[in-house]
Motif scaffolding. Structure first.
Motif, short mmCIF file in Angstrom:
data_model
loop_
_atom_site.label_atom_id
_atom_site.label_comp_id
_atom_site.label_asym_id
_atom_site.label_seq_id
_atom_site.Cartn_x
_atom_site.Cartn_y
_atom_site.Cartn_z
N LEU A 159 0.81 -1.23 0.00
CA LEU A 159 0.00 0.00 0.00
C LEU A 159 0.84 1.27 0.00
CD1 LEU A 159 -2.94 -0.89 2.41
CD2 LEU A 159 -2.88 -1.06 -0.09
N HIS A 162 3.17 4.78 4.76
CA HIS A 162 2.28 5.57 5.60
C HIS A 162 2.90 5.69 6.99
CE1 HIS A 162 -0.63 5.19 2.35
NE2 HIS A 162 -0.25 3.92 2.28
N GLU A 174 -6.87 1.88 5.25
CA GLU A 174 -5.90 2.91 4.84
C GLU A 174 -6.46 3.70 3.67
OE1 GLU A 174 -3.38 5.32 5.39
OE2 GLU A 174 -2.61 3.51 6.39
N LEU A 176 -5.75 5.95 0.50
CA LEU A 176 -4.66 6.03 -0.45
C LEU A 176 -4.73 7.34 -1.22
CD1 LEU A 176 -4.58 2.37 -1.82
CD2 LEU A 176 -3.40 3.33 0.16
N LYS A 182 3.34 10.86 3.07
CA LYS A 182 2.42 9.76 2.76
C LYS A 182 2.52 9.43 1.28
CE LYS A 182 -2.54 8.60 3.16
NZ LYS A 182 -2.42 7.48 4.13
N SER A 184 1.20 6.69 -1.51
CA SER A 184 0.20 5.63 -1.70
C SER A 184 0.45 4.86 -2.98
CB SER A 184 -1.20 6.24 -1.72
OG SER A 184 -1.51 6.80 -0.45
N PRO A 186 -1.25 1.45 -4.86
CA PRO A 186 -2.37 0.51 -4.77
C PRO A 186 -1.99 -0.92 -5.12
CG PRO A 186 -2.54 1.74 -6.80
CD PRO A 186 -1.35 2.29 -6.07
N TRP A 371 -11.33 -2.96 -1.75
CA TRP A 371 -10.75 -1.85 -2.49
C TRP A 371 -11.88 -0.92 -2.94
CZ3 TRP A 371 -5.46 -1.42 -3.27
CH2 TRP A 371 -4.69 -2.55 -3.02
N ASN A 590 -3.65 10.55 -8.01
CA ASN A 590 -2.50 9.93 -7.33
C ASN A 590 -1.28 9.69 -8.20
OD1 ASN A 590 -3.33 9.76 -4.66
ND2 ASN A 590 -4.42 7.82 -4.97
N SER A 655 5.63 -3.00 -1.56
CA SER A 655 4.82 -2.44 -2.64
C SER A 655 5.50 -2.58 -3.99
CB SER A 655 4.52 -0.96 -2.36
OG SER A 655 3.87 -0.80 -1.13
#
Length: 958
Positions: A159, A162, A174, A176, A182, A184, A186, A371, A590, A655
């Motif tokens: 993820l 964070h 969480e 995103l 931070k 993010s 996915p 999700w 994002n 990730s």
């Protein structure tokens, strides 16, 4: 129930019957299943596409056809993969040699099985949702996809990065989005050896799909006098002559600046001086249901939270301009009123705080994986299966791109601070490292190296930096490198801004709303639209014209969230960067950092053969393909923040993005440390706060030496070790020791970098990656493996001289400093003296240590100290190339394999494979065996069996 199997080559003959039935049809690389929609927004089509034997793309839509959008994250697959199709009365299945995905004809739900028929993961019944959304004339869907929880003991990681110090995301929530500190991404990877890449660029939520609620929406509130409807807020100013404000608060939601004024915080009293004040919110809360309530605290300054008389959040601190979020849970009983108290010292002229909550969720529902995406054209995700967690990450990089080889100097020590204000400061700082014999490879020139009113000009201020090229040449002559800070931000008065603006490539609302920054009187600016391919080319062209001729080696892409303004609500942040060249920012929010990295990577690859290096404050899925490292942003100088970086870095690694860094020592500094440094500069006296500052930095440097990138940065006090402590101080001695050790380990680290590129390896590794079967590792987020051999256990408590370490089953362990053996499968309290980080080596390890060096390529490793840790068989491959160019892509590199046979106590040095210009053809290995009977701690001068090597294989009996 009759089943029939159809090979791809025989599909045509059977396709007409299925098409006539209308249940499914063959589509590109797979099948499309037609579902009888129950409502207008129910799923109509589900598509399975085979990417490779272990990766299947799943798309779902309520529309009559799928979106034609091109993924920003996924690289189109090159080759078709053979698969078969099997049909029953209720399902159709698509199978590769490793994986089967089955779709229900009635619901469209998808289930995934391995080649042995074991169910891996399944979409939950009725777990797919679509809600129409239209933004700026673009239509899409707010979507949700839920997966059943088949394994309650499953661990889920990833993820992105964070700051709430959460590690295992099973059953967690969480949000995103991108923000300073931070990052993010996915993507998750599971201990059940699968991963899911959620292909969405909008605001997303993992877990609970709802936003956190205000306290008054979940609880009955009572003020300190027992009156229902609010808590009591008491605002006590620093000055006794100023009035105290007491008022009822129906929510604790003081998180954002008023949008256009951008100076007041919504809901807080406006005529109050927050600097030095004390604020208390108190009263009682009464829940209407029993269970676990999940809170999120948003805080700046000093804050503590007490519920039912218990300190549920011990004091935390963040600088006023960059608040942080922290999550905690409390079990409460329906109808039972409990006291709540929030103690807050804002510690700034502007103040932010908030406390919001989730109501209890049924445990079965909470443990499901959910999700949610705010705006997508359809549901799109990629299911990745693997033999282990490394294999899953291999699949992720198959989809999103391999991580290129970083230049060797990237793995050396980086020195930075906010900021070097003159070329003399840059040169004198680097020269001081060389004078003292402290290894260093790189120095960083941060923001405001330009004239004060010229952000985005890419020009050095000639008064402070009269000869930029001469400065960079001088660093190069000292065998160093220079990284420059380049923002996607431009003052409206600069020619570069005007060049973007005339093409429509600048975001307009920041200028319209007159958003001014914090520099001098405050200057008007905006950010360029990185979603436009032509704008990206212009961004690079401006950099090429101004910075490349100076000789810059690397690029620091700051504020790449993008961060046009701190402390505003998400909707306004989206408003500030819309429309993008691709559509509304709500849909593409994002992915800005990914687009921005594309500009630099592909720009530089087009002009020279020097390996690209980017350091960016934001990250997204696929960013590794642009030779990009991400750092954890403007974190605080607190012990709890140091601890949070461990789990943050490990989840970022999980990730799929291997290169990560943090500001050693923390960026934003508490006032007490600033005052202590000033006192020391004035009197030479080590106050208690100065003592703590030195210990904090020591422990953080020890941790940082075993991160993918080893880099110090932060606000004043200065971050160079010789400015932190004198030579005779244990802080200085420890930092220099671990800097030297980092360079001793360079053959090991550089070989791991090659393994990261060629084999999609991960350098900074959660314990669970290497010891997945040992369930005790699933929630250990404060120790990790650095490569296959080193167990690292950072110390993150002030004054601690020991800590607990878990030694996993399946291996024995050796103390790095003494060679003493420790059996696996136990937790021990281990010594952690001030100058040492607990460090252990796995049995079966082969670790090459190079010669002492002042920079990463100072000398060839013609003598390698090769430590062999007995107890099990082991392997390692030493990788070497030219260090700085892309010839490795042409096969110009060399590998030397090592294998250890524990039963025969024999080390085999294999035949060297490959070659490259300038390769060292003859060398020696000083082989040192470490075993239970012969404990040997690491040392540069330890004597072992010396073996000459000319590239031919040989066996060495130890």
């Amino acid at each position: 129930m009759k089943s029939r199997t159809i090979t791809a080559s025989l599909l045509t003959a059977m396709l007409l019957a299925s098409c006539a039935a209308g249940r499914y049809e063959k589509s590109e690389r797979g099948i499309t299943v037609n579902i009888a929609a129950e409502t207008e927004n129910s799923v109509r089509k589900v598509r399975l596409q085979v990417i490779d034997d272990k990766i299947i793309r799943v798309s779902a839509t309520p529309d009559k056809k799928f979106s034609s959008d091109t993924s920003l994250v996924v690289i189109p697959p090159r080759a078709n993969v053979e698969y078969t199709i099997a049909e029953t009365d209720s399902t159709v299945s698509l199978s590769t040699s490793q994986l089967t995905a089955t779709v229900s004809f009635s619901t469209g739900d998808v289930k995934f099985y391995n080649k042995d028929g074991r169910l891996i993961v399944a979409e939950a019944d009725g777990g797919r949702e679509f809600s129409p959304i239209e933004v700026e004339g673009t239509k899409g869907y707010t979507v949700r996809q839920v997966f059943e929880s088949l394994d309650k003991e499953e661990g889920i990681y990833g993820l992105g990065q964070h700051q709430s110090d959460e590690f295992n995301y099973k059953g967690k929530n969480e949000e995103l989005f991108q923000y300073n500190t931070k990052v993010s991404v996915p993507f998750i990877v599971s201990t059940d050896n699968y991963g899911i890449l959620w292909d969405s660029y909008s605001l997303c939520r993992f877990g609970n799909p709802e936003p956190y609620k205000q306290l008054g929406q979940v609880f009955k509130l009572y003020d300190k006098d027992g009156k229902e409807g609010a808590l009591t807020g008491t605002y006590v100013p620093a000055k006794a002559e100023e009035p105290t404000i007491v008022q009822r608060e129906d929510s604790i939601y003081f998180e954002h600046l008023i949008r256009k004024e951008l100076k007041h915080v919504v809901n807080l009293p406006q005529d109050f001086n927050y600097q030095g004040s004390h604020v208390t919110y108190e009263g009682e809360i009464e829940p209407s249901e029993s269970g676990e309530f999940k809170f999120i605290l948003y805080y700046s300054g000093y804050m503590s939270v007490f519920i039912d008389g218990k300190e549920v959040v011990p004091e935390r601190w963040r600088t006023a301009w960059n608040p942080n979020s922290y999550k905690f849970s409390v079990n409460l009983e329906a109808g039972k009123r409990v006291p709540v108290k929030i103690q807050w010292e804002p510690n700034g002229a502007v103040a932010y705080c908030g406390l919001r909550v989730y109501s209890p969720v049924d445990d079965k529902e909470q443990m499901q994986m959910s999700w949610w995406g705010e705006m997508q054209s359809q549901i799109d995700y990629y299911f990745i299966y693997g033999e282990d967690m490394d294999d899953v990450i291999h699949g992720y990089r198959t989809l999103t791109g391999k991580a290129p080889m970083m230049a060797k100097w990237v793995m050396g020590y980086w020195q930075s601070r906010e900021k070097y204000n003159t070329s003399d400061e840059v040169l004198s700082t680097f020269a001081e490292f060389r004078r003292r014999g402290i290894p260093i490879d790189n120095i960083v020139i941060d923001w405001l190296h330009w004239k004060q009113d010229s952000w985005g000009s890419h020009e050095f201020d000639p008064e402070r930096f009269p000869d930029p090229k001469g400065m960079v040449d001088s660093i190069h002559n000292m065998n160093g490198r220079v990284m420059i800070s380049v923002w996607p931000k431009f003052y409206v008065t600069t020619e570069h801004y005007k060049e973007f603006d005339k093409n429509g490539w600048m975001y307009q609302l920041p200028v319209k709303d007159s958003i001014r920054d914090w520099v001098g009187p405050g200057y008007l600016s905006s950010f360029y639209d990185a979603y436009s391919p032509d704008a990206r080319k212009l961004f690079w062209k401006q950099i090429e014209d101004h910075y490349v001729p100076v000789g810059m080696d690397a690029w620091w892409m700051d504020a790449s969230e993008p961060n046009i303004r701190d402390c505003t609500d998400l909707q306004y942040r989206k408003d500030l960067i819309t429309p993008t060249a691709l559509g509304p920012s709500t849909k593409y929010f994002n992915a800005y950092g990914l687009m921005n990295a594309d500009a630099i990577y592909n720009g530089q690859r087009g002009i020279n053969d020097n390996r690209v290096f980017l350091l960016t404050r934001s990250g997204f899925a696929g960013q590794q393909r642009y030779s990009t490292a991400t750092w954890s942003g403007d974190i605080a100088t607190r012990w709890e923040d140091m601890k949070a970086q461990i789990s943050a870095g490990l989840n970022f690694a999980a990730s799929g993005i291997p290169w990560w860094s943090m500001d050693i020592g923390g960026f934003c500094v508490e006032d007490r440390f600033v005052a202590a440094a000033a006192e020391f500069d004035k009197t030479g006296r080590e106050t208690p706060d100065m003592k703590e500052w030195r210990e904090l930095n020591t422990r953080w440097y020890q941790f940082g030496a075993f991160a993918p990138m080893f880099r110090a940065h932060g606000q004043w006090p200065y971050r160079e070790i010789f400015n932190i402590a004198p030579e005779n101080h244990p802080a200085y001695k420890s930092v220099v020791y671990y800097t030297n050790l980092r360079y001793d380990l360079m053959p090991y680290i550089y070989s791991l970098a090659a393994k990261t590129h060629f084999d999609d390896y991960t350098i900074m590794r959660p314990m669970v990656m290497d010891f997945t079967a040992d369930k005790a590792t699933r929630n250990i987020g404060d120790q990790y493996m650095f490569g296959p051999s080193l167990l690292v256990a950072p110390v993150y408590t002030y004054g601690a001289t020991s800590r607990e370490v878990y030694f996993p089953e399946g291996a024995d362990w050796y103390d790095f400093y003494t060679g003493k053996e420790i059996n696996g499968g136990q937790t021990l309290k281990v010594a952690a003296p001030y100058e040492r980080i607990p460090l252990f080596v796995r049995s079966g390890s082969i670790i090459p240590f190079g010669p002492a060096m002042q920079w990463s390529a100072e000398k060839p490793a013609d003598m390698i100290n090769l430590y062999v840790y007995a107890g099990e068989d082991g392997k390692f491959v030493l990788y070497e190339d030219e260090n700085t160019n892309y010839n490795y892509e042409k096969g110009q590199y060399a590998m030397i394999p090592f294998s250890w046979n524990d039963e025969t106590s024999t080390l085999t040095i294999g035949k060297r494979a490959g070659q490259y210009p300038g390769m060292l053809r003859n060398r020696k290995f000083n082989i040192i065996k470490v075993s239970e009977k012969t404990p040997v701690g690491y040392g540069r001068d330890k004597k072992g069996v010396v073996v000459a090597y000319n590239g031919e294989a040989k066996n060495v009996k130890l």
